[in-house]
Design a protein around this motif. Structure first.
Motif: not given
Ligand SMILES: [Zn+2]
Ligand SMILES: *Cc1c(COP(=O)(O)O)cnc(C)c1O
Length: 421
Positions: A7, A10, A23, A25-26
């Motif tokens: 990513c 992050c 990603c 999470a992002c």
């Molecule tokens: Zn990320």
């Protein structure tokens, strides 16, 4: 030979089978870098082994691309575009040496073909039966053309206000064109939702990690064409930021392989009315902050670099920062003026977003972001035939004559054309 997808915000690593696009999470801003086992690559491919490869297309670098060794590739010739030494451009701009990389020579008329060729090859290898993308123009044309070359259906989401001529190109290639009542962002979201709902393979720029892996081949070609001796700078026009990030990635791959000994400075050129990357770079923001910047309302004659919310902003800024480069902004009239200047000084006819590299180099020489002693590559990203209307605004006009040789003589004298008799 991919080792991980990492990513860009992050830094989390994923294995290629686990994540398809960005990603988790992002979210959409978390574009993924594709990393390789460079030690293993060094053992299998060398600059010398490349010399024995007779294929001039981008596929001469397929060992450095994410595609199974047994996968077929589209036969449409992508890449292998010329790099011209352009002494008259250098003289006009006032710097030591200029080369023009003419990527408008690709089959659908822009550098985007490099991305779409890889996406289509991957789709075919994976048995995927429909590809899709959102685009305002060239990415869609590239996907439509490459998909047509292998008989793969393509569904394209375009803002209904996209230039007519660009939509005609998609329709001619037989793509299904969905005219979205809304802007590029709405088209982007619809393509994401449709891909998820129907299992279509999504080429959306930035979101698909592999568009960049196709586009990076332009950097490989520049390096090989210059005998692996790097120029001081490469000038690249920037909209979503995927191309400049791809040039950076290609150079980093070559550096990791030990094929080049330094990475040139990257100069990103934005239109004044579409300068989100320039502003983010100037602000000094970190990646996580950049990913939360609100969209702008982009307005420029160079439609291929109009971007409200650059999809690869973080990596575009990273490309400039890590190479000690710069972003420059140019007004639309400078972009338009650059079209005939570039054409007359080199014979290369560019669409506005391609000619922006010339306008940007000029601006960078004036601001001191490039110096007179620099040796510079201008990346011309798209053909002038893509946007005849813009060229007509600055090309000048012809001279009416009656069908009478004396009329020609009158014009000859008025223009000061020589007689060779
Ligand atoms: Zn990320
Ligand atoms: C897409 C495109 C660009 C800009 O590329 P980004 O990845 O959006 O920054 C520049 N010129 C042309 C002709 C293009 O089609």
């Amino acid at each position: 030979m991919i080792t991980e997808l990492r990513c860009s915000i992050c830094g989390t690593s994923y294995s290629p089978g686990d994540v398809e696009y960005t990603c988790p999470a992002c979210g959409l801003a978390g574009t993924l870098d594709v990393l390789y086992d460079y030690d293993a690559l060094r053992a299998t491919v060398t600059r010398e082994s490349l010399q024995e490869c007779a294929d001039p297309s981008m596929w001469r670098f397929r060992a450095l691309m994410p595609l199974r060794a047994d996968a077929a590739v589209p036969r449409l010739m992508v890449g292998g575009t010329p790099l011209y030494d352009a002494p008259r451009v250098a003289e006009a701009l006032g710097c030591t040496q200029v080369w023009i990389k003419d990527d408008g020579r690709n089959p659908t008329g822009s550098l985007k073909d490099r991305a779409s060729a890889l996406i289509v090859a991957r789709a075919v290898a994976d048995g995927i039966q429909v590809v899709t993308t959102a685009s305002t123009g060239n990415a869609a044309a590239a996907l439509a053309g490459l998909a047509a070359s292998v008989g793969l259906p393509a569904v394209i989401f375009v803002p209904e206000a996209a230039p007519e001529a660009k939509i005609a190109q998609l329709l001619t290639y037989g793509a299904t064109v969905l005219l979205v009542k809304g802007n590029y962002d709405r088209a982007f979201e619809l393509a994401v939702a449709a891909a998820e709902r129907y299992g279509w393979y999504n080429r959306n720029t930035g979101m698909n990690p592999y568009t960049l892996e196709g586009k990076k081949t332009v950097a490989f070609e520049i390096a090989e064409q210059l005998g692996w001796q790097m120029p001081d700078a490469i000038v690249v026009s920037v909209g979503d930021g995927n191309i400049i990030a791809a040039v950076h990635k290609g150079l980093k791959d070559l550096y990791a392989l030990g094929w080049i000994d330094r990475i040139p400075r990257l100069i990103g050129v934005q239109a004044e009315g579409s300068a989100a990357c320039y502003k983010a770079w100037k602000s000094g923001a970190d990646p996580a902050t950049m990913a939360t910047l609100p969209p702008i309302s982009a307005q420029t004659v160079a439609d291929s670099i109009a971007a409200d919310l650059p999809r690869d902003l973080v990596r575009a800024v990273r490309a400039v920062r890590e190479t000690d480069g710069a972003f420059v902004c140019v007004p639309d009239d400078a972009i338009l003026a650059a079209i005939p200047l570039l054409a007359r000084q080199s014979g290369v006819f560019a669409e506005p977003a391609g000619a922006a590299a010339y306008a940007g180099a000029k601006a960078a020489l004036e601001s001191g972001d490039l110096s007179r002693s620099d040796r510079v590559v201008l990346l011309v990203t798209g053909s002038g035939l893509k946007d005849i209307r813009s060229a007509m605004r600055v090309a000048g006009s012809g001279h009416p004559v009656a069908p009478d040789p004396e009329e020609v003589e009158r014009v000859r004298l008025a223009l000061g054309l020589p007689t060779l008799k």
